[in-house]
Design a protein around this motif. Structure first.
Motif, PDB file in Angstrom:
ATOM      1  N   ASP A   3     111.611   1.675 -10.371  1.00  0.00           N
ATOM      2  CA  ASP A   3     113.029   2.199 -10.599  1.00  0.00           C
ATOM      3  C   ASP A   3     112.782   3.883 -10.544  1.00  0.00           C
ATOM      4  OD1 ASP A   3     115.355   2.513 -11.066  1.00  0.00           O
ATOM      5  OD2 ASP A   3     115.664   1.185 -11.902  1.00  0.00           O
ATOM      6  N   LYS A   4     112.304   4.483  -9.793  1.00  0.00           N
ATOM      7  CA  LYS A   4     111.655   6.059  -9.893  1.00  0.00           C
ATOM      8  C   LYS A   4     113.553   6.638 -10.284  1.00  0.00           C
ATOM      9  CE  LYS A   4     108.041   5.947  -7.111  1.00  0.00           C
ATOM     10  NZ  LYS A   4     108.339   4.470  -6.883  1.00  0.00           N
TER      11      LYS A   4
ATOM     12  N   ALA B 283     120.128   2.905 -21.061  1.00  0.00           N
ATOM     13  CA  ALA B 283     121.924   1.714 -20.993  1.00  0.00           C
ATOM     14  C   ALA B 283     121.223   0.968 -19.845  1.00  0.00           C
ATOM     15  CB  ALA B 283     123.012   2.349 -20.480  1.00  0.00           C
ATOM     16  N   CYS B 284     120.645   1.971 -17.959  1.00  0.00           N
ATOM     17  CA  CYS B 284     120.150   1.924 -17.063  1.00  0.00           C
ATOM     18  C   CYS B 284     119.128   0.676 -17.429  1.00  0.00           C
ATOM     19  CB  CYS B 284     119.576   2.571 -15.991  1.00  0.00           C
ATOM     20  SG  CYS B 284     121.305   3.578 -15.356  1.00  0.00           S
ATOM     21  N   VAL B 285     118.395   0.654 -18.334  1.00  0.00           N
ATOM     22  CA  VAL B 285     116.451  -0.052 -18.095  1.00  0.00           C
ATOM     23  C   VAL B 285     117.803  -1.339 -18.849  1.00  0.00           C
ATOM     24  CG1 VAL B 285     114.622  -0.553 -20.110  1.00  0.00           C
ATOM     25  CG2 VAL B 285     115.311   2.260 -19.061  1.00  0.00           C
ATOM     26  N   GLN B 286     118.199  -1.416 -20.346  1.00  0.00           N
ATOM     27  CA  GLN B 286     118.992  -2.519 -20.529  1.00  0.00           C
ATOM     28  C   GLN B 286     119.466  -3.597 -19.636  1.00  0.00           C
ATOM     29  OE1 GLN B 286     118.934  -4.264 -23.013  1.00  0.00           O
ATOM     30  NE2 GLN B 286     120.226  -6.154 -23.278  1.00  0.00           N
ATOM     31  N   MET B 287     120.055  -2.646 -18.341  1.00  0.00           N
ATOM     32  CA  MET B 287     120.563  -3.474 -16.689  1.00  0.00           C
ATOM     33  C   MET B 287     119.351  -4.797 -16.252  1.00  0.00           C
ATOM     34  SD  MET B 287     124.038  -1.532 -16.253  1.00  0.00           S
ATOM     35  CE  MET B 287     124.812   0.072 -17.865  1.00  0.00           C
ATOM     36  N   ASP B 288     118.639  -3.734 -16.176  1.00  0.00           N
ATOM     37  CA  ASP B 288     117.183  -3.668 -15.311  1.00  0.00           C
ATOM     38  C   ASP B 288     116.860  -5.303 -16.296  1.00  0.00           C
ATOM     39  OD1 ASP B 288     116.984  -2.062 -13.252  1.00  0.00           O
ATOM     40  OD2 ASP B 288     116.158  -0.450 -14.262  1.00  0.00           O
ATOM     41  N   PHE B 289     116.315  -4.810 -17.206  1.00  0.00           N
ATOM     42  CA  PHE B 289     116.119  -6.354 -18.503  1.00  0.00           C
ATOM     43  C   PHE B 289     117.002  -7.327 -17.872  1.00  0.00           C
ATOM     44  CE2 PHE B 289     113.626  -2.923 -21.114  1.00  0.00           C
ATOM     45  CZ  PHE B 289     112.563  -3.236 -20.448  1.00  0.00           C
ATOM     46  N   ALA B 290     118.341  -6.915 -17.636  1.00  0.00           N
ATOM     47  CA  ALA B 290     119.062  -8.473 -17.838  1.00  0.00           C
ATOM     48  C   ALA B 290     119.026  -8.823 -15.900  1.00  0.00           C
ATOM     49  CB  ALA B 290     120.373  -7.965 -17.813  1.00  0.00           C
ATOM     50  N   GLY B 291     118.749  -8.846 -15.373  1.00  0.00           N
ATOM     51  CA  GLY B 291     118.336  -9.109 -13.908  1.00  0.00           C
ATOM     52  C   GLY B 291     119.141  -8.146 -12.803  1.00  0.00           C
ATOM     53  N   GLN B 292     120.044  -6.859 -13.610  1.00  0.00           N
ATOM     54  CA  GLN B 292     121.013  -6.348 -12.735  1.00  0.00           C
ATOM     55  C   GLN B 292     120.279  -5.232 -11.917  1.00  0.00           C
ATOM     56  OE1 GLN B 292     124.235  -5.575 -15.018  1.00  0.00           O
ATOM     57  NE2 GLN B 292     123.886  -6.248 -16.476  1.00  0.00           N
ATOM     58  N   HIS B 293     121.150  -4.199 -11.287  1.00  0.00           N
ATOM     59  CA  HIS B 293     120.751  -3.460  -9.932  1.00  0.00           C
ATOM     60  C   HIS B 293     121.692  -2.178 -10.620  1.00  0.00           C
ATOM     61  CE1 HIS B 293     118.416  -5.696  -8.265  1.00  0.00           C
ATOM     62  NE2 HIS B 293     119.038  -7.267  -8.044  1.00  0.00           N
ATOM     63  N   PRO B 294     121.036  -1.351 -11.720  1.00  0.00           N
ATOM     64  CA  PRO B 294     122.578  -0.296 -11.921  1.00  0.00           C
ATOM     65  C   PRO B 294     122.244   1.141 -11.195  1.00  0.00           C
ATOM     66  CG  PRO B 294     120.733  -0.460 -13.605  1.00  0.00           C
ATOM     67  CD  PRO B 294     120.446  -1.477 -12.495  1.00  0.00           C
ATOM     68  N   THR B 295     123.463   1.742 -11.018  1.00  0.00           N
ATOM     69  CA  THR B 295     123.627   3.113 -10.700  1.00  0.00           C
ATOM     70  C   THR B 295     123.139   3.619 -11.421  1.00  0.00           C
ATOM     71  OG1 THR B 295     125.397   3.308  -9.966  1.00  0.00           O
ATOM     72  CG2 THR B 295     124.528   1.928  -8.085  1.00  0.00           C
ATOM     73  N   LEU B 296     123.024   5.096 -11.466  1.00  0.00           N
ATOM     74  CA  LEU B 296     123.496   6.450 -12.189  1.00  0.00           C
ATOM     75  C   LEU B 296     124.792   6.194 -12.770  1.00  0.00           C
ATOM     76  CD1 LEU B 296     121.110   9.230 -10.506  1.00  0.00           C
ATOM     77  CD2 LEU B 296     120.496   7.719 -11.880  1.00  0.00           C
ATOM     78  N   SER B 297     125.656   5.794 -11.732  1.00  0.00           N
ATOM     79  CA  SER B 297     127.320   5.755 -12.444  1.00  0.00           C
ATOM     80  C   SER B 297     126.941   4.985 -13.697  1.00  0.00           C
ATOM     81  CB  SER B 297     127.606   6.177 -11.618  1.00  0.00           C
ATOM     82  OG  SER B 297     127.507   4.698 -10.726  1.00  0.00           O
ATOM     83  N   ASP B 298     126.370   3.645 -13.419  1.00  0.00           N
ATOM     84  CA  ASP B 298     126.186   2.918 -14.148  1.00  0.00           C
ATOM     85  C   ASP B 298     125.878   3.207 -15.972  1.00  0.00           C
ATOM     86  OD1 ASP B 298     127.180   1.134 -12.838  1.00  0.00           O
ATOM     87  OD2 ASP B 298     125.873   0.651 -11.989  1.00  0.00           O
ATOM     88  N   GLY B 299     124.785   3.914 -15.774  1.00  0.00           N
ATOM     89  CA  GLY B 299     124.300   4.901 -16.875  1.00  0.00           C
ATOM     90  C   GLY B 299     125.340   5.787 -17.700  1.00  0.00           C
ATOM     91  N   PHE B 300     126.076   6.848 -17.320  1.00  0.00           N
ATOM     92  CA  PHE B 300     126.421   7.763 -17.455  1.00  0.00           C
ATOM     93  C   PHE B 300     127.766   6.888 -17.744  1.00  0.00           C
ATOM     94  CE2 PHE B 300     124.608  10.509 -14.392  1.00  0.00           C
ATOM     95  CZ  PHE B 300     123.979  11.249 -15.638  1.00  0.00           C
ATOM     96  N   ALA B 301     128.703   5.961 -17.350  1.00  0.00           N
ATOM     97  CA  ALA B 301     129.511   5.182 -18.050  1.00  0.00           C
ATOM     98  C   ALA B 301     129.573   4.765 -19.125  1.00  0.00           C
ATOM     99  CB  ALA B 301     130.382   4.106 -16.699  1.00  0.00           C
ATOM    100  N   ARG B 302     128.405   4.617 -19.202  1.00  0.00           N
ATOM    101  CA  ARG B 302     128.285   3.057 -20.812  1.00  0.00           C
ATOM    102  C   ARG B 302     127.931   4.389 -21.823  1.00  0.00           C
ATOM    103  NH1 ARG B 302     129.620  -0.409 -24.240  1.00  0.00           N
ATOM    104  NH2 ARG B 302     127.720  -0.760 -25.942  1.00  0.00           N
ATOM    105  N   ALA B 303     126.957   5.296 -21.370  1.00  0.00           N
ATOM    106  CA  ALA B 303     126.494   6.402 -22.914  1.00  0.00           C
ATOM    107  C   ALA B 303     127.657   6.632 -23.090  1.00  0.00           C
ATOM    108  CB  ALA B 303     125.667   7.533 -22.190  1.00  0.00           C
ATOM    109  N   ALA B 304     129.354   7.264 -21.745  1.00  0.00           N
ATOM    110  CA  ALA B 304     130.654   7.788 -21.750  1.00  0.00           C
ATOM    111  C   ALA B 304     131.788   7.141 -22.563  1.00  0.00           C
ATOM    112  CB  ALA B 304     130.583   8.543 -20.317  1.00  0.00           C
TER     113      ALA B 304
END
Length: 263
Positions: A17-18, A82-103
């Motif tokens: 997940d580069k 946040a993206c790493v946590q979603m990856d570990f949960a079997g999801q496929h997060p986008t950058l915007s998902d990480g930004f949304a959680r941080a926001a």
């Protein structure tokens, strides 16, 4: 040996997940952009006063920059976590998902940034004025503070808690993770030295009559910094997830994690 295995697994997950390296890159760009107006103001004060005098206004300027840089760094680290946590949960997060959680946690991130910047700034100020004994005491405090707040970022992202509760939560996990915190820091440090060698060679060649090597040297170090920052955050989230749930994240070996945390 167990820690090296966990560190290598963190880099392996990053290779799958580069895009996670984008967060440290944006963080560095943001911190550099923020530094520009502060540097201009600092040099402006130097020109007006015939040199930089470390009065209250200079210290205030440096502190404000420190707070801003701290907020930028922590915000992007939280988005990455946040993206790493979603990856570990079997999801496929986008950058915007990480930004949304941080926001969504931006008020807590801001408060934590102000607190950690204040602690760091005060520690540096006291260290400059202290003798050897004082420096040892401040260094011991800094080590304890760093270890007890090691898991604050994943706590901020994954748990709906305030700053003080997040610090207490991170500190409460210290008993389980302190060994891995220390050894992982050494592991990432030694790996960083090893991977820095090609960049140093390119830089030396560039500085000794072969400027064409300077660009790849800069690119090498920038890529290396982004990769190590992202891998370190992946490791931190994996450590937090296993310490709190007992379940190994995807890509990590349960026996290795369990043995590491129990030793």
């Amino acid at each position: 040996m167990m820690t090296w295995t966990l560190v290598s697994q963190s880099f392996r997950l990053l290779s799958h997940d580069k895009k996670l390296m984008v967060f440290p890159i944006l963080s560095a760009i943001g911190a550099a952009a923020l530094a520009l107006p502060f540097l201009l103001a600092l040099f402006g004060m130097r020109a007006a006063a015939g040199g930089v005098h470390w009065g209250w206004n200079t210290w205030l300027l440096v502190f404000l920059w420190y707070c801003g840089a701290s907020f930028i760094t922590i915000f992007f680290n939280c988005a990455l976590a946040a993206c790493v946590q979603m990856d570990f949960a079997g999801q496929h997060p986008t950058l915007s998902d990480g930004f949304a959680r941080a926001a969504s946690r931006i008020h807590t991130i801001l408060l934590w940034s102000l607190l950690t910047a204040t602690v760091g700034h005060l520690a540096r100020g006291l260290e400059m004025r202290a003798g050897w004994t004082g420096r040892l005491i401040i260094g011991a405090f800094g080590l304890g503070w760093g270890m007890s707040t090691y898991l604050v970022v994943p706590v901020l992202v994954m748990e709906e808690t305030g700053v003080m509760d997040s610090i207490r939560r991170s500190a409460s996990l210290l008993r389980q993770t302190w060994g891995e915190q220390i050894v992982s820091g050494l592991a990432f440090g030694w790996l960083g030295l090893l991977f820095a060698v090609p960049g140093i060679v390119l830089g030396v060649l560039g500085a000794n009559g072969h400027p064409i090597f300077l660009v790849p040297a800069v690119v090498w170090f920038a890529t290396m910094a982004a990769a190590f920052t992202a891998a370190s955050e992946i490791f931190t989230v994996a450590l937090y997830r296993y310490a709190t749930t007992g379940q190994p994240p995807s890509g990590y070996d349960a026996a290795t994690l369990g043995a590491a945390l129990l030793r």
